[in-house]
Design a protein around this motif. Structure first.
Motif, PDB file in Angstrom:
ATOM      1  N   GLY A 258     -11.798  19.093  65.916  1.00  0.00           N
ATOM      2  CA  GLY A 258     -13.120  19.087  66.540  1.00  0.00           C
ATOM      3  C   GLY A 258     -13.066  18.793  68.029  1.00  0.00           C
ATOM      4  N   ARG A 259     -11.962  19.168  68.632  1.00  0.00           N
ATOM      5  CA  ARG A 259     -11.805  18.929  70.072  1.00  0.00           C
ATOM      6  C   ARG A 259     -11.637  20.257  70.811  1.00  0.00           C
ATOM      7  N   PRO A 260     -11.908  20.254  72.096  1.00  0.00           N
ATOM      8  CA  PRO A 260     -11.902  21.537  72.819  1.00  0.00           C
ATOM      9  C   PRO A 260     -10.506  22.079  73.113  1.00  0.00           C
ATOM     10  N   VAL A 261     -10.485  23.323  73.542  1.00  0.00           N
ATOM     11  CA  VAL A 261      -9.267  23.981  74.034  1.00  0.00           C
ATOM     12  C   VAL A 261      -9.394  24.076  75.545  1.00  0.00           C
ATOM     13  N   LEU A 262      -8.365  23.650  76.244  1.00  0.00           N
ATOM     14  CA  LEU A 262      -8.372  23.719  77.713  1.00  0.00           C
ATOM     15  C   LEU A 262      -7.440  24.839  78.162  1.00  0.00           C
ATOM     16  N   TYR A 263      -7.967  25.764  78.948  1.00  0.00           N
ATOM     17  CA  TYR A 263      -7.167  26.899  79.427  1.00  0.00           C
ATOM     18  C   TYR A 263      -7.111  26.847  80.953  1.00  0.00           C
ATOM     19  N   VAL A 264      -5.923  26.649  81.505  1.00  0.00           N
ATOM     20  CA  VAL A 264      -5.749  26.542  82.961  1.00  0.00           C
ATOM     21  C   VAL A 264      -5.033  27.804  83.455  1.00  0.00           C
ATOM     22  N   PRO A 265      -5.719  28.682  84.208  1.00  0.00           N
ATOM     23  CA  PRO A 265      -5.075  29.944  84.629  1.00  0.00           C
ATOM     24  C   PRO A 265      -4.330  29.855  85.962  1.00  0.00           C
ATOM     25  N   GLY A 266      -3.829  28.696  86.309  1.00  0.00           N
ATOM     26  CA  GLY A 266      -3.029  28.555  87.528  1.00  0.00           C
ATOM     27  C   GLY A 266      -3.875  28.357  88.766  1.00  0.00           C
ATOM     28  N   ILE A 267      -3.200  28.303  89.896  1.00  0.00           N
ATOM     29  CA  ILE A 267      -3.903  27.952  91.135  1.00  0.00           C
ATOM     30  C   ILE A 267      -4.008  29.126  92.111  1.00  0.00           C
ATOM     31  N   THR A 269      -4.957  33.335  93.165  1.00  0.00           N
ATOM     32  CA  THR A 269      -6.035  34.298  92.977  1.00  0.00           C
ATOM     33  C   THR A 269      -5.556  35.501  92.154  1.00  0.00           C
ATOM     34  N   VAL A 270      -6.425  36.471  91.931  1.00  0.00           N
ATOM     35  CA  VAL A 270      -6.076  37.582  91.022  1.00  0.00           C
ATOM     36  C   VAL A 270      -5.040  38.538  91.596  1.00  0.00           C
ATOM     37  N   SER A 271      -4.771  38.429  92.888  1.00  0.00           N
ATOM     38  CA  SER A 271      -3.741  39.306  93.448  1.00  0.00           C
ATOM     39  C   SER A 271      -2.345  38.874  93.001  1.00  0.00           C
ATOM     40  N   GLU A 272      -2.226  37.671  92.460  1.00  0.00           N
ATOM     41  CA  GLU A 272      -0.958  37.191  91.917  1.00  0.00           C
ATOM     42  C   GLU A 272      -0.812  37.714  90.493  1.00  0.00           C
ATOM     43  N   VAL A 273       0.316  38.383  90.240  1.00  0.00           N
ATOM     44  CA  VAL A 273       0.478  39.047  88.939  1.00  0.00           C
ATOM     45  C   VAL A 273       0.499  38.039  87.791  1.00  0.00           C
ATOM     46  N   GLY A 274       0.973  36.831  88.053  1.00  0.00           N
ATOM     47  CA  GLY A 274       0.971  35.783  87.030  1.00  0.00           C
ATOM     48  C   GLY A 274      -0.445  35.416  86.619  1.00  0.00           C
ATOM     49  N   THR A 275      -1.355  35.359  87.582  1.00  0.00           N
ATOM     50  CA  THR A 275      -2.752  35.048  87.280  1.00  0.00           C
ATOM     51  C   THR A 275      -3.373  36.165  86.441  1.00  0.00           C
ATOM     52  N   LEU A 276      -3.001  37.395  86.797  1.00  0.00           N
ATOM     53  CA  LEU A 276      -3.511  38.548  86.043  1.00  0.00           C
ATOM     54  C   LEU A 276      -3.048  38.479  84.586  1.00  0.00           C
ATOM     55  N   ALA A 277      -1.779  38.100  84.412  1.00  0.00           N
ATOM     56  CA  ALA A 277      -1.249  37.955  83.051  1.00  0.00           C
ATOM     57  C   ALA A 277      -1.991  36.844  82.319  1.00  0.00           C
ATOM     58  N   ALA A 278      -2.262  35.746  83.024  1.00  0.00           N
ATOM     59  CA  ALA A 278      -2.970  34.622  82.399  1.00  0.00           C
ATOM     60  C   ALA A 278      -4.372  35.045  81.970  1.00  0.00           C
ATOM     61  N   LEU A 279      -5.008  35.881  82.778  1.00  0.00           N
ATOM     62  CA  LEU A 279      -6.367  36.314  82.438  1.00  0.00           C
ATOM     63  C   LEU A 279      -6.370  37.254  81.232  1.00  0.00           C
ATOM     64  N   THR A 280      -5.319  38.060  81.115  1.00  0.00           N
ATOM     65  CA  THR A 280      -5.265  38.952  79.939  1.00  0.00           C
ATOM     66  C   THR A 280      -5.070  38.126  78.655  1.00  0.00           C
ATOM     67  N   ILE A 281      -4.295  37.051  78.751  1.00  0.00           N
ATOM     68  CA  ILE A 281      -4.093  36.197  77.567  1.00  0.00           C
ATOM     69  C   ILE A 281      -5.382  35.426  77.254  1.00  0.00           C
ATOM     70  N   LEU A 282      -6.123  35.072  78.304  1.00  0.00           N
ATOM     71  CA  LEU A 282      -7.380  34.335  78.103  1.00  0.00           C
ATOM     72  C   LEU A 282      -8.312  35.088  77.156  1.00  0.00           C
ATOM     73  N   GLY A 283      -8.329  36.420  77.284  1.00  0.00           N
ATOM     74  CA  GLY A 283      -9.184  37.212  76.410  1.00  0.00           C
ATOM     75  C   GLY A 283      -8.846  36.990  74.935  1.00  0.00           C
ATOM     76  N   TYR A 362       0.231  31.064  87.714  1.00  0.00           N
ATOM     77  CA  TYR A 362       1.046  30.607  88.848  1.00  0.00           C
ATOM     78  C   TYR A 362       0.837  29.109  89.056  1.00  0.00           C
ATOM     79  N   PHE A 363       1.937  28.374  89.083  1.00  0.00           N
ATOM     80  CA  PHE A 363       1.862  26.927  89.322  1.00  0.00           C
ATOM     81  C   PHE A 363       2.908  26.533  90.353  1.00  0.00           C
ATOM     82  N   GLY A 384       3.346  28.702  80.583  1.00  0.00           N
ATOM     83  CA  GLY A 384       4.088  29.902  80.947  1.00  0.00           C
ATOM     84  C   GLY A 384       3.912  30.232  82.412  1.00  0.00           C
ATOM     85  N   THR A 385       4.988  30.552  83.064  1.00  0.00           N
ATOM     86  CA  THR A 385       4.942  30.947  84.463  1.00  0.00           C
ATOM     87  C   THR A 385       6.180  31.759  84.787  1.00  0.00           C
TER      88      THR A 385
END
Lengths: 473, 210
Positions: A258-267, A269-283, A362-363, A384-385
């Protein structure tokens, strides 16, 4: 006739040398005047008359135009070459030059400190002791030279990126004296002769990037081939990635607790391919969360990422028929500041006590601060990074870590769609042949240099050629 | 239509950028730079969205009296105060970033120390993470422990004082096995990025689209 010499710098034994260099200088000027048909300008500036333009320096001439042997010496640049910068869109010309240890004439030369020997050998060790820097002058036919840039004394190359494509330019390199007057202006200068004409032209193909093109065609070809095979229905074996198989478990555990899920997509912007990958997994994670009715928290460090993440989460809830459960405050913007964001996410972890924490994208230095805080609250953590410097921190502090390529593979892996899996297969195929190439070249290089340590054997030359080809560009 | 237009834009943008990497001639050569400028402009406007989200989200917390709502009050006061100080800096010093401006005073004596404090926490977290990672539970963990001890000793003067072995061994560890593993990961990541980019350009990967 490459260079123009200044006078000695007033050292004790300068008289003989001074006489020599003056004679040499006069001879140089005389020859130049005869060969080019030009004369020195009144101001001492070089005239715009092609490669044989005359060399002038106030170190040699006083206001009356007579030779002044008492001014400080300035070494003169020589061997000035102007060439079009290759593999560019036009508009840039590279100028290179040399300095020091150059003969003034057949029987004189100038040394590092500006002293001149009459035997043709330079004294001193450096070559630029009397020079404080360079000015680069440019002129087109029929135009006066203009200053286009400056270069420090250590440089021997300057790129003029203000050239107009299709126009022929010549360049003069002016060495500035390290001795300055009371107003801080260099006491003298020495100009090289003008370079031959160069024209900036645009290229249709960057030949230095041929290696990248070949590798790209190979990698893309492999991916396309396996995507095509997947479309025809061929069964493809994809290796197991434990970190991705744990996604369902992590969300399930958060639901049970009964606790939340925390999703941190890095620091980043979307021009970073790692962030783009994180956003696809977020879906995918958002769909699971929506199905289970588990709260989701997505703090972001970039407004574009926030906007994109909001849309992705909203769409995920809609796709599983839970649009009414979507909480618009689940995706929030914190700050662009790296450690401000870290403090904000740590605060969320401590207050909200999420059961599952995803650290994907990206971290940088904040990676371990976030991962250790997540560990301290007892959350199951999947990270993952592609940043190799941060991976050890994640491996040490998280339950599962997606290493480099696994982060990019996650979306395909989780989707289980054949076409997506085909791209993974193609990626692995390309990687396999790259590994084969590396092992083969290590063997060839080792054998080659074992046979002939000087690298003259065929295997060694093959190894060097391949290495050079890959390193170039 | 809602999806096909974004997919077409993505495809064309991706293809043009790939072409511009290999073709420096106009009109391709300056395309990447031009798109980066567009991105900066869009990014500047989205900052307003970020601020809007921040203010709404904390305003909602205060309005609902959520637990810890007074943290949000502090944030909103800090936000307003920083904006006011920035404007004052602009009026009195010509720029909020002038070193004598009150905005820079807040930055230098509040933000920078807070950033330093957060960064300093890393030292303690490294200690706790290392303690767990270096426990010699199995062969791999023991190897990690031994390598870490050699590298740490080899990088400080006391290591060389004990034996010349430590600096030499740490250099070998960092230059050979460490670098080989790192490059292997980088090659894999690069291929992964190519594969993912291709999926996005070809419209196979659509999960980023709403």
């Amino acid at each position: 006739m490459k260079r123009f010499a200044a006078t000695p710098n007033g050292h004790d034994s300068a008289s003989t040398r001074r006489s020599s260099v003056l004679v040499a200088a006069i001879a140089v000027l005389g020859v130049l005047a005869l060969t080019s048909g030009n004369a020195l300008s009144d101001t001492g500036n070089p005239t715009a008359n092609g490669p044989d333009a005359l060399l002038l320096t106030p170190a040699l001439f006083d206001e009356a135009g007579t030779l002044d042997a008492q001014e400080p010496a300035v070494l003169c640049p020589f061997g000035v070459i102007a060439e079009d910068v290759p593999d560019d869109g036009g508009g840039a010309i590279a100028v290179t030059w040399e300095l020091g240890d150059a003969p003034v004439s057949d029987d004189a030369s100038v040394s590092a400190d500006g002293s001149v020997s009459a035997d043709g050998s330079a004294e001193g060790t450096g070559g630029s002791a009397a020079v404080s820097g360079f000015e680069i002058l440019r002129f087109a036919p029929g135009e006066e030279p203009i200053l286009v840039g400056e270069a420090p004394v250590t440089d021997r190359r300057f790129v003029d990126d203000t050239a107009e494509a299709g126009v022929s330019y010549q360049y003069i390199v002016r060495a500035l004296s390290s001795v300055t007057g009371p107003d801080g202006v260099p006491a003298g200068f020495a100009d090289s002769i003008a370079s031959s004409a160069a024209t900036a032209t645009a290229q249709w193909f960057a030949t230095s990037r041929l290696n990248a093109l070949v590798v790209m065609i190979f990698a893309c070809g492999a991916v396309m081939f396996y995507i095509g095979r997947a479309r025809t229905g061929s069964e493809l074996y994809i290796r197991r990635i434990p970190g991705l198989e744990a996604v369902d478990d992590a969300v399930g555990r958060a639901t049970e607790m009964g606790r939340p899920v925390l999703y941190v997509p890095g620091i980043e912007t979307v021009s970073e391919v790692g962030t783009l990958a994180a956003l696809t997994i977020l879906g995918h994670v958002a769909k699971k969360v929506a199905q289970h009715g588990t709260p989701l928290l997505v703090p972001t460090a970039d407004p574009i990422v926030m906007t994109t993440a909001q849309e992705i989460v909203k769409q995920a809830y809609a796709e599983v028929g839970q649009s009414d459960r979507y909480d618009p405050t689940s995706v929030t913007y914190i700050t662009y500041d790296q450690f401000g964001y870290t403090a904000g996410v740590d605060g969320i972890m401590v207050r909200e006590r999420p059961e599952a924490v995803f650290l994907l994208g990206y971290f940088a230095a904040e990676s371990l601060i976030l991962a250790e805080t997540g560990h301290e609250i007892g959350a199951i953590q999947i990270s993952g990074t592609k940043e190799t410097s941060q991976l050890p921190f994640f491996v040490a502090a998280c339950d599962y870590t997606l290493i480099g390529e696994e982060l990019f593979a996650a979306s395909s892996y989780l989707s289980h769609e054949p076409v997506m899996l085909g791209s993974l297969k193609g990626q692995d195929f390309a990687k396999f042949w790259i590994v084969v190439l590396i092992v083969a070249m290590v063997a060839i290089g080792t054998v080659g240099y074992a046979i002939t340590p000087d690298g003259s054997s065929v295997p060694a030359r093959v190894f060097d050629a391949v290495k050079t080809w890959f390193a170039g560009g | 239509m809602k999806r096909s237009i974004p997919l077409a834009i993505t495809f064309l943008t991706g293809v043009f950028l790939v072409v511009s990497f290999f073709v420096p001639h106009e009109p391709f050569g300056a395309l990447e730079q031009r798109l980066l400028i567009w991105f900066s402009i869009v990014s500047g406007f989205t900052m307003l969205l970020g601020v809007d989200n921040l203010l709404r989200s904390h305003g909602r917390k205060i309005g609902r009296r959520n637990p810890g709502w007074w943290h949000s009050v502090v944030l909103l006061i800090g936000f307003a105060a920083t904006v006011v100080l920035g404007v004052l800096g602009r009026i009195h010093h010509g720029s909020p970033f002038h070193m004598q401006s009150p905005f820079m005073f807040v930055y230098t004596y509040t933000i920078v120390p807070l950033q330093g404090t957060m960064f300093a926490l890393l030292a303690f977290f490294i200690a706790s993470a290392s303690y767990r990672a270096f426990r010699a539970r199995n062969t791999v963990a023991t190897l990690l422990l031994v390598s870490a001890v050699i590298v740490m000793l080899g990088r400080v003067p006391i290591g060389a004082a004990i034996s010349e072995f430590f600096p030499a061994a740490q250099e070998w560890i960092m230059d050979v096995p460490q670098l080989a593993a790192k490059r292997g990961i980088q090659i894999g990541a690069a291929l992964g990025a190519v594969s993912m980019s291709l999926r996005i350009i070809l419209g196979i990967e659509r999960s980023y689209l709403s």
